[in-house]
Design a protein around this motif. Structure first.
Motif, short mmCIF file in Angstrom:
data_model
loop_
_atom_site.label_atom_id
_atom_site.label_comp_id
_atom_site.label_asym_id
_atom_site.label_seq_id
_atom_site.Cartn_x
_atom_site.Cartn_y
_atom_site.Cartn_z
N MET A 135 0.85 -1.18 0.00
CA MET A 135 0.00 0.00 0.00
C MET A 135 0.90 1.24 0.00
O MET A 135 1.71 1.43 0.91
CB MET A 135 -0.91 0.02 1.22
N THR A 136 0.74 2.07 -1.01
CA THR A 136 1.52 3.29 -1.11
C THR A 136 0.67 4.54 -0.88
O THR A 136 1.17 5.57 -0.43
CB THR A 136 2.18 3.39 -2.49
N PHE A 137 -0.60 4.44 -1.23
CA PHE A 137 -1.51 5.59 -1.12
C PHE A 137 -2.90 5.12 -0.67
O PHE A 137 -3.27 3.97 -0.88
CB PHE A 137 -1.68 6.29 -2.47
N MET A 138 -3.65 6.06 -0.10
CA MET A 138 -5.08 5.89 0.05
C MET A 138 -5.81 6.64 -1.05
O MET A 138 -6.90 6.27 -1.47
CB MET A 138 -5.55 6.39 1.42
N ASP A 139 -5.21 7.71 -1.53
CA ASP A 139 -5.80 8.54 -2.57
C ASP A 139 -5.74 7.83 -3.92
O ASP A 139 -4.64 7.57 -4.44
CB ASP A 139 -5.03 9.86 -2.65
N GLU A 182 0.01 9.69 3.50
CA GLU A 182 -0.77 8.64 2.84
C GLU A 182 -0.49 7.28 3.46
O GLU A 182 -1.40 6.48 3.69
CB GLU A 182 -0.45 8.62 1.34
N SER A 183 0.77 6.99 3.74
CA SER A 183 1.12 5.71 4.35
C SER A 183 0.53 5.59 5.75
O SER A 183 0.05 4.52 6.15
CB SER A 183 2.65 5.55 4.40
N LEU A 184 0.56 6.67 6.51
CA LEU A 184 -0.03 6.66 7.85
C LEU A 184 -1.54 6.48 7.77
O LEU A 184 -2.15 5.80 8.61
CB LEU A 184 0.32 7.95 8.59
N GLU A 188 -4.46 3.82 9.61
CA GLU A 188 -5.74 4.28 10.18
C GLU A 188 -6.92 3.56 9.53
O GLU A 188 -7.89 3.20 10.21
CB GLU A 188 -5.88 5.79 9.97
N ARG A 189 -6.84 3.34 8.23
CA ARG A 189 -7.96 2.78 7.48
C ARG A 189 -8.06 1.26 7.57
O ARG A 189 -9.16 0.70 7.48
CB ARG A 189 -7.83 3.20 6.00
N THR A 190 -6.94 0.58 7.76
CA THR A 190 -6.94 -0.89 7.61
C THR A 190 -6.65 -1.67 8.89
O THR A 190 -6.67 -2.90 8.85
CB THR A 190 -5.90 -1.31 6.56
N ALA A 221 4.32 6.14 12.78
CA ALA A 221 3.88 4.81 12.37
C ALA A 221 3.89 3.84 13.56
O ALA A 221 2.94 3.08 13.77
CB ALA A 221 4.78 4.28 11.26
N ILE A 222 4.94 3.91 14.35
CA ILE A 222 5.03 3.06 15.54
C ILE A 222 3.91 3.42 16.53
O ILE A 222 3.25 2.55 17.10
CB ILE A 222 6.41 3.23 16.22
N GLU A 223 3.69 4.71 16.72
CA GLU A 223 2.65 5.18 17.63
C GLU A 223 1.28 4.64 17.22
O GLU A 223 0.50 4.16 18.06
CB GLU A 223 2.63 6.70 17.64
N LEU A 224 0.97 4.69 15.92
CA LEU A 224 -0.33 4.21 15.45
C LEU A 224 -0.45 2.70 15.61
O LEU A 224 -1.50 2.19 16.04
CB LEU A 224 -0.53 4.59 13.97
#
Length: 260
Positions: A135-139, A182-184, A188-190, A221-224
């Motif tokens: 996954m590189t983007f959500m957009d 976008e990566s973050l 959030e989305r998945t 990223a680690i925090e999420l």
């Protein structure tokens, strides 16, 4: 071994064993593809090589799988190609490969941007196998610009959701990172249906790399991942920017097989 091999360098962080079923230019035509620089070819030289199924790859895979029967190392499909481009899906070689690995008790992990093309083979996955997507983007607009032949992010997410629904181990490769936000957003989305995130950075593009605050990205990223209780693996290239930031990598390149 013949077609199953032991990766080196950055690829080793993804798998101890791998197999490339196809050769030539990948129909996804991602602008950030690492294959041309990794193989010391210009983009034009790489794109001039037609896509093809590797000669006798199924026959040689069968022989390698026989030798590896019972291994605890997952075989990754694929590094130098995608096992679920539209062309690959029409040939059916990927399905044959998964059948062979499963029949010989060789655990596998599939890494693809093919989304829904991969779902048809989920019936072949066993308890030690894994499905992953890059996954590189959500957009979707960004995706269409940078990876015009790949399935859109929403399609890849649907495939991950279906794999999770079927009880298949899932992971997402967050690499390359072209836009940290976008990566973050992918996490959030998945996070509800992804078991593991492998988080890297961008390579082979020094000018763009220099513009990104990799420490801030890695820390977030680690925090999420920890916020959502997700396992993760921070790749070495990103970890170099994280001095003083604690994290715990989870390594899934091997599977646990109960003793006798």
């Amino acid at each position: 071994m013949n077609v199953i091999y032991e990766p080196r360098g950055r690829a080793l962080e993804y798998a101890y064993l791998a197999c490339n079923l196809y050769g030539g230019v990948c129909p996804h035509r991602c602008s950030y593809c690492y294959i041309p620089p990794a193989t010391r070819k210009s983009r034009a030289q790489w794109e001039a090589t037609p896509w093809y199924v590797r000669k006798d790859v199924v026959k040689w895979l069968e022989r390698d799988a026989e030798r590896l029967s019972g291994t605890d190392r997952r075989v990754l499909l694929c590094f130098h190609c995608d096992p679920y481009t539209p062309s690959a899906a029409s040939f059916g070689v990927t399905r044959q490969a998964l059948k062979i690995l499963r029949a010989h008790n060789v655990p596998f992990q599939v890494l693809t941007k093919g989304g829904g093309f991969a779902v048809r083979d989920f019936d072949l996955y066993g308890p030690h196998d894994a499905f992953a997507t890059t996954m590189t983007f959500m957009d979707p607009n960004c995706s269409e610009v940078y990876e015009p032949g790949a399935t859109l992010p929403s399609n890849r997410i649907q495939a991950i959701m279906e794999a999770h629904r079927r009880g298949i181990h899932t992971w997402v490769s967050l690499e390359p990172v072209l836009a940290p936000s976008e990566s973050l957003a992918v996490i959030e989305r998945t996070h509800e249906y992804v078991d593991l995130y492998k988080v890297g950075k961008l390579n082979h593009d020094p000018q763009r790399e220099a513009k990104i605050d990799w420490r801030a990205f890695g820390a977030r990223a680690i925090e999420l991942c920890e916020k959502y209780g997700k396992r993760y693996y921070i790749k070495e290239d990103l970890a170099k920017h994280l001095d003083g930031i604690g994290f715990t990598n989870t390594d899934t390149r091997k599977v646990h097989r109960p003793g006798p």
